[in-house]
Each structure stands twice: as structure tokens, then as C-alpha cells.
Design a protein around this motif. Structure first.
Motif, PDB file in Angstrom:
ATOM      1  N   UNK A 201       0.047   6.996  -6.362  1.00 20.30           N
ATOM      2  CA  UNK A 201       0.145   7.236  -4.918  1.00 20.30           C
ATOM      3  C   UNK A 201       0.275   8.717  -4.581  1.00 20.30           C
ATOM      4  N   UNK A 202       0.542   9.558  -5.573  1.00 22.31           N
ATOM      5  CA  UNK A 202       0.635  10.998  -5.320  1.00 22.31           C
ATOM      6  C   UNK A 202      -0.688  11.578  -4.861  1.00 22.31           C
ATOM      7  N   UNK A 203      -1.800  10.946  -5.301  1.00 24.33           N
ATOM      8  CA  UNK A 203      -3.100  11.487  -4.902  1.00 24.33           C
ATOM      9  C   UNK A 203      -4.172  10.425  -4.650  1.00 24.33           C
ATOM     10  N   UNK A 204      -3.752   9.184  -4.524  1.00 22.08           N
ATOM     11  CA  UNK A 204      -4.696   8.107  -4.218  1.00 22.08           C
ATOM     12  C   UNK A 204      -4.087   7.150  -3.196  1.00 22.08           C
TER      13      UNK A 204
ATOM     14  N   UNK B 178       0.846  -1.187   0.000  1.00 26.26           N
ATOM     15  CA  UNK B 178       0.000   0.000   0.000  1.00 26.26           C
ATOM     16  C   UNK B 178       0.888   1.246   0.000  1.00 26.26           C
ATOM     17  N   UNK B 179       0.296   2.331  -0.502  1.00 24.94           N
ATOM     18  CA  UNK B 179       1.022   3.607  -0.517  1.00 24.94           C
ATOM     19  C   UNK B 179       0.022   4.726  -0.734  1.00 24.94           C
ATOM     20  N   UNK B 180       0.418   5.936  -0.364  1.00 26.55           N
ATOM     21  CA  UNK B 180      -0.361   7.118  -0.672  1.00 26.55           C
ATOM     22  C   UNK B 180      -1.559   7.319   0.226  1.00 26.55           C
ATOM     23  N   UNK B 181      -2.368   8.324  -0.135  1.00 26.74           N
ATOM     24  CA  UNK B 181      -3.603   8.627   0.578  1.00 26.74           C
ATOM     25  C   UNK B 181      -4.569   9.249  -0.404  1.00 26.74           C
TER      26      UNK B 181
ATOM     27  N   UNK C 186       5.551   1.065 -11.369  1.00 30.72           N
ATOM     28  CA  UNK C 186       5.592   2.419 -11.923  1.00 30.72           C
ATOM     29  C   UNK C 186       4.245   3.115 -11.774  1.00 30.72           C
ATOM     30  N   UNK C 187       3.187   2.420 -12.128  1.00 32.11           N
ATOM     31  CA  UNK C 187       1.844   3.005 -12.067  1.00 32.11           C
ATOM     32  C   UNK C 187       1.461   3.313 -10.630  1.00 32.11           C
ATOM     33  N   UNK C 188       1.781   2.397  -9.711  1.00 37.38           N
ATOM     34  CA  UNK C 188       1.441   2.605  -8.307  1.00 37.38           C
ATOM     35  C   UNK C 188       2.161   3.818  -7.743  1.00 37.38           C
TER      36      UNK C 188
END
Length: 301
Positions: A62-65, A34-37, A56-58
């Protein structure tokens, strides 16, 4: 369901991701990163790969999700229960795993993107859990029922592995285990247009993971020739469709096999965006910017 921290070497060098094991069925744990918020999106990998294909996509999303990407049941670092019956690796069971996983992580509703085998799991999740799946992106796949109906004549040779792994237990497992390196390498080589998308360490990780999971991988494919077809046949007969907005990205296999991919998908999903892409099958690694952009666009639909 229980959850325990874990470490997975395939995410080395990606410190923003955290990993854990989450129980999704009695005694069955999925290994998940998991990553991001922000608004949650679950990413499901394909064959012969692991969640590493989303690296790469994750990282982009993760910058905004909140990004959640597990190894599917039977793959990678997730548990590989014995296929004691056809339901163990049915897409219905694997879709339930995903919904339970998201709920255990605090998300009762989420977007879902899947590639290849993961796309079939995502399709089933969208059909069975419309209250949980808000929107869907599927990469380079047809619904199972349409896939089998589209393969015919000598052109069906492109799907030789589908027929091999559809056979009763015993021979497929033996044949693949005795030539696992060559078998899995074939798909990694034949299905990519840009070999640079699969660097040596990533390719080695896929091969190691697949060679360690032959029985469960075969069981997954065997289900797609049996119980999964039964479920989709029942859906078609009942006129069930995917209610959520759906984006499908595919290579132009229709020109080769003689079918209209967009028309096949529209019968299942009234709210459809279908796009033919120029890259190879492993598109999340060959053109991750495109895939991330298309998933983001889903949230505006």
C-alpha cells in the motif's frame, strides 16, 4: 453493481484499510478491503483462510500501490450463495467476481496475486480476462488439471481433503461440520513451518470463518473436481496460455510427488518466473517481505 460501507473485525488495528461490500453478481456481495494509491493490485486468499492472510503484504504494498483484497465468494464476510449448480463456485464464476469487483472500484486493468484457492481463481481470471489482468503472481498451487494428474498412489494421501470434498453433496458437509474444529485446525497446523506466523487471534479468526462456511467451502472444492477440470481441459486442447507475465512461488512438492512444477507451469505460461521457497504453505504470513518483493518485481517485467 451496488457498494456499501462495512466494518470487518479482522482488520482491527490496521486503520489504513477501508472496507466495503460490493455487489459482483445478482444479490452476491464481496466484502473487500482497500488501501493505498497507485497501480492497482488485487490479492486473493486461500484455504482455510480469509483476506486477513494478506495483512502484512497488503500493508507493505500500500506504500506505492492501490491494494484490493476481498474475501472470496463463499468465504469470510463475503456472501455464500447456495450451490444450486456447479457454476456457482466454479473458478470461472469466482474470477468474474474479481474482475467485476475491480471494475466497480474503478480499475479495468490490474495486477493479480493469489494464494492456494485464490491462486486458482487468479489463474482462471488471467485465462479468461487477458484484457483486465496485466500480470499475475501465484503462491503454492498447481493448475487444477495438473494437480489431479500429479496425485497418484499412496502419495496422493497428502490431498485427502481434495477427494473428500469432491464427493456428491451430503456426506462431506456432514463429516466436516461434525468435526470442523479438528478438520480446519489440521491444515493450519500441518501446512505451516513457523507456527508464530499464525498467532492465536489470527488462527481463531480463520477457524471461526471456516466453521461458518462449510457448505460453500466444500462447493468450491467440489467444483475443482468437476467443472474446473472441464474448463482447463478445454484450454489445454485449444492451446490457450496465460499471456501476462507470471510469477509462481512454491514449496518443493515436486520432489515428494514426482513432478516438475516449473515444467508444468511453463506449459501454461510462456513468460514465467518460477521460484522454490523455503517457508511453509502460508508464505504470505511466514515470509511477507519475500512475497511483497516478488509482487513488486512483477511490475518491472
Amino acid at each position: 453493481m451496488a457498494s456499501t460501507p462495512t466494518h470487518h473485525p479482522d482488520l482491527a488495528g490496521l486503520p489504513r484499510f477501508t472496507t466495503q461490500r460490493v455487489e459482483v453478481d445478482e444479490g452476491v456481495f464481496l466484502d473487500v478491503a482497500t488501501a493505498g494509491s497507485g497501480t492497482p493490485v488485487v490479492l486473493l486468499h486461500g484455504f482455510p483462510q480469509t483476506r486477513l492472510m494478506w495483512r502484512h503484504v497488503a500493508a507493505d504494498l500500500a506504500a506505492d500501490h492501490t491494494v484490493i483484497f476481498p474475501d472470496l465468494r463463499g468465504y469470510g464476510a463475503s456472501d455464500k450463495p447456495a450451490a444450486t449448480g456447479p457454476a456457482v463456485y466454479s473458478k470461472r464464476t469466482m474470477a468474474r467476481d474479481v474482475v467485476r469487483l475491480a471494475a466497480a472500484l474503478g480499475h479495468d486493468r490490474f495486477a493479480l496475486a493469489g494464494h492456494d484457492r485464490g491462486a486458482l481463481v487468479a489463474f482462471r481470471a488471467a485465462m479468461d480476462y487477458p484484457e483486465a489482468v496485466s500480470r499475475v503472481a501465484l503462491l503454492d498451487v498447481l493448475p487444477t488439471l495438473d494437480m489431479w494428474e500429479s496425485l497418484r498412489g499412496t502419495m496422493a494421501a497428502v490431498g485427502f481433503h481434495l477427494y473428500l470434498m469432491a464427493q456428491p453433496p451430503g456426506l462431506p458437509e456432514l463429516m466436516i461440520e461434525n468435526s470442523a474444529e479438528a478438520f480446519f485446525s489440521f491444515f493450519l497446523d500441518a501446512w505451516t513451518k513457523d507456527p508464530r506466523a499464525l498467532p492465536d487471534d489470527v488462527r481463531a479468526a480463520y477457524l471461526d470463518a471456516s466453521k461458518a462456511a462449510v457448505p460453500s467451502i466444500v462447493a468450491d472444492y467440489r467444483a475443482s473436481a468437476g467443472v474446473d477440470v472441464e474448463h482447463e481441459s478445454a484450454d489445454r486442447k485449444a492451446g490457450r496460455t496465460i499471456a501476462a507475465p507470471l510469477t509462481v512461488l512454491q514449496q518443493d512438492w515436486g520432489a515428494l510427488l514426482g513432478y516438475d512444477a516449473e515444467a508444468l507451469w511453463r506449459a501454461w505460461a510462456p513468460d514465467l518466473r518460477h521460484r522454490t521457497v523455503a517457508c511453509g504453505h502460508f508464505m504470505a504470513e511466514e515470509d511477507p517481505a519475500l512475497i511483497a518483493s516478488e509482487i513488486r518485481a512483477l511490475f518491472t517485467r
